[in-house]
Motif scaffolding. Structure first.
Motif, short mmCIF file in Angstrom:
data_model
loop_
_atom_site.label_atom_id
_atom_site.label_comp_id
_atom_site.label_asym_id
_atom_site.label_seq_id
_atom_site.Cartn_x
_atom_site.Cartn_y
_atom_site.Cartn_z
N GLU A 148 0.90 -1.20 -0.04
CA GLU A 148 0.13 -0.13 -0.07
C GLU A 148 0.83 1.27 -0.05
N PRO A 149 0.34 2.25 -0.04
CA PRO A 149 1.10 3.47 -0.37
C PRO A 149 1.63 3.91 0.84
N LEU A 150 1.13 3.69 2.26
CA LEU A 150 1.80 3.80 3.36
C LEU A 150 2.99 2.81 4.00
N GLY A 151 2.99 1.75 3.01
CA GLY A 151 3.81 0.87 3.41
C GLY A 151 3.51 -0.16 4.51
N LEU A 152 2.06 -0.21 4.82
CA LEU A 152 1.45 -1.05 5.91
C LEU A 152 0.07 -1.25 5.52
N ALA A 153 -0.09 -2.46 5.52
CA ALA A 153 -1.60 -2.95 5.38
C ALA A 153 -2.08 -4.09 6.22
N VAL A 154 -3.38 -4.37 6.82
CA VAL A 154 -3.85 -5.35 7.31
C VAL A 154 -4.75 -6.25 6.44
N SER A 155 -4.11 -7.73 6.47
CA SER A 155 -4.72 -8.31 5.38
C SER A 155 -5.79 -9.36 6.23
N GLY A 156 -7.04 -9.54 5.92
CA GLY A 156 -7.69 -10.62 6.53
C GLY A 156 -8.55 -9.86 7.42
N PRO A 157 -9.79 -10.63 7.88
CA PRO A 157 -10.50 -10.04 8.99
C PRO A 157 -9.89 -9.95 10.28
N LEU A 158 -10.36 -9.04 11.45
CA LEU A 158 -9.79 -9.14 12.66
C LEU A 158 -10.23 -10.10 13.50
N VAL A 159 -11.35 -10.71 13.66
CA VAL A 159 -12.09 -11.73 14.06
C VAL A 159 -12.87 -12.55 13.24
N ALA A 160 -12.67 -14.02 13.22
CA ALA A 160 -13.55 -15.09 12.85
C ALA A 160 -14.05 -15.98 13.61
N LEU A 161 -15.42 -16.47 13.23
CA LEU A 161 -15.74 -17.61 13.93
C LEU A 161 -15.39 -19.06 13.61
N ARG A 162 -14.89 -19.81 14.30
CA ARG A 162 -14.28 -21.02 14.02
C ARG A 162 -15.34 -22.11 14.70
N ILE A 163 -16.08 -23.07 13.48
CA ILE A 163 -16.92 -23.99 14.28
C ILE A 163 -16.21 -25.33 13.70
N VAL A 164 -16.05 -26.10 14.85
CA VAL A 164 -15.45 -27.64 14.70
C VAL A 164 -15.57 -28.25 15.74
N ALA A 165 -15.56 -29.76 15.62
CA ALA A 165 -15.92 -30.62 16.66
C ALA A 165 -14.57 -30.96 17.40
N PRO A 166 -14.46 -31.18 18.65
CA PRO A 166 -13.20 -31.70 19.21
C PRO A 166 -12.95 -32.68 18.91
#
Length: 205
Positions: free
Chosen positions: A127-145
């Motif tokens: 990016e122009p500022l030399g810094l970018a955040v890629s991907g969502p900050l928080v995501a829900l994970r659904i899986v069985a133990p």
């Protein structure tokens, strides 16, 4: 999440909010209830005690036991102790969800559990500022133990940080309370000395 975090992070929060509950250091032992849910791993059924089926009855039993002990006068403030222990039991589920889980809240009816993950990555040189955040900050994970007996991490850096944070807050508050007690005692002695001085002056007259 590691054993030290489950023990000391809830204790740190409880002590910071209501330090008067821990006037007796013995109450710190209640933090062990923060490990209750992990006992399902000893029987090879991970998730069984991470569900409402396991946590709700345990919490009700702790609160009820506290009330009984309080009414009979066997343990002072046992009702508060029971509620605090139940809070530590629930803290395990909250921390596991924050740490990614999976926490199967409706097991054994549904094996699927949930947790949070944090896929965001900081990309430098973009990016122009030399810094970018890629991907969502928080995501829900659904899986069985994973069923059966498994290997788990025991301690990690966050657990060590939790221990150090608790020690700093606990020892700091105890030290200030001790200093305040000494100061109050000194003020009382000075007041008594002033009274005696006034009486001596009155007798000389």
């Amino acid at each position: 999440m590691d054993v030290l975090t489950h023990l000391f992070l809830p204790l740190t929060v409880a002590f910071a909010v209501r330090p008067e509950w821990f006037d007796s250091p013995a109450w710190l032992a209640l933090g062990v209830f923060g490990l209750f849910s992990d006992f399902d791993k000893f029987v090879g059924a991970p998730g069984l005690l991470h569900s409402l089926v396991g946590v709700v009855p345990m919490s009700l039993a702790l609160v009820g036991l506290g009330r009984v002990l309080d009414r009979r006068g066997w343990i002072d403030d046992a009702t508060t102790a029971g509620r605090l222990a139940a809070g530590f039991v629930w803290s395990h589920l909250l921390l596991d969800v924050i740490d990614g889980g999976p926490v199967p809240l409706l097991a054994p009816l549904f094996r699927t559990g949930l947790g949070l993950e944090y896929p965001a990555r900081v990309v430098f040189g973009a990016e122009p500022l030399g810094l970018a955040v890629s991907g969502p900050l928080v995501a829900l994970r659904i899986v069985a133990p994973r069923p059966g007996f498994n290997a788990y991490g025991f301690i990690n850096g966050f657990g060590i940080a939790s221990v150090l944070t608790f020690a700093a807050i606990y020892l700091g508050r105890r030290s200030r309370a001790s200093d305040n007690g000494i100061a109050s005692s000194d003020n009382g002695n000075e007041f008594q000395d002033d009274e005696l001085g006034c009486r001596d002056d009155g007798g000389d007259r």
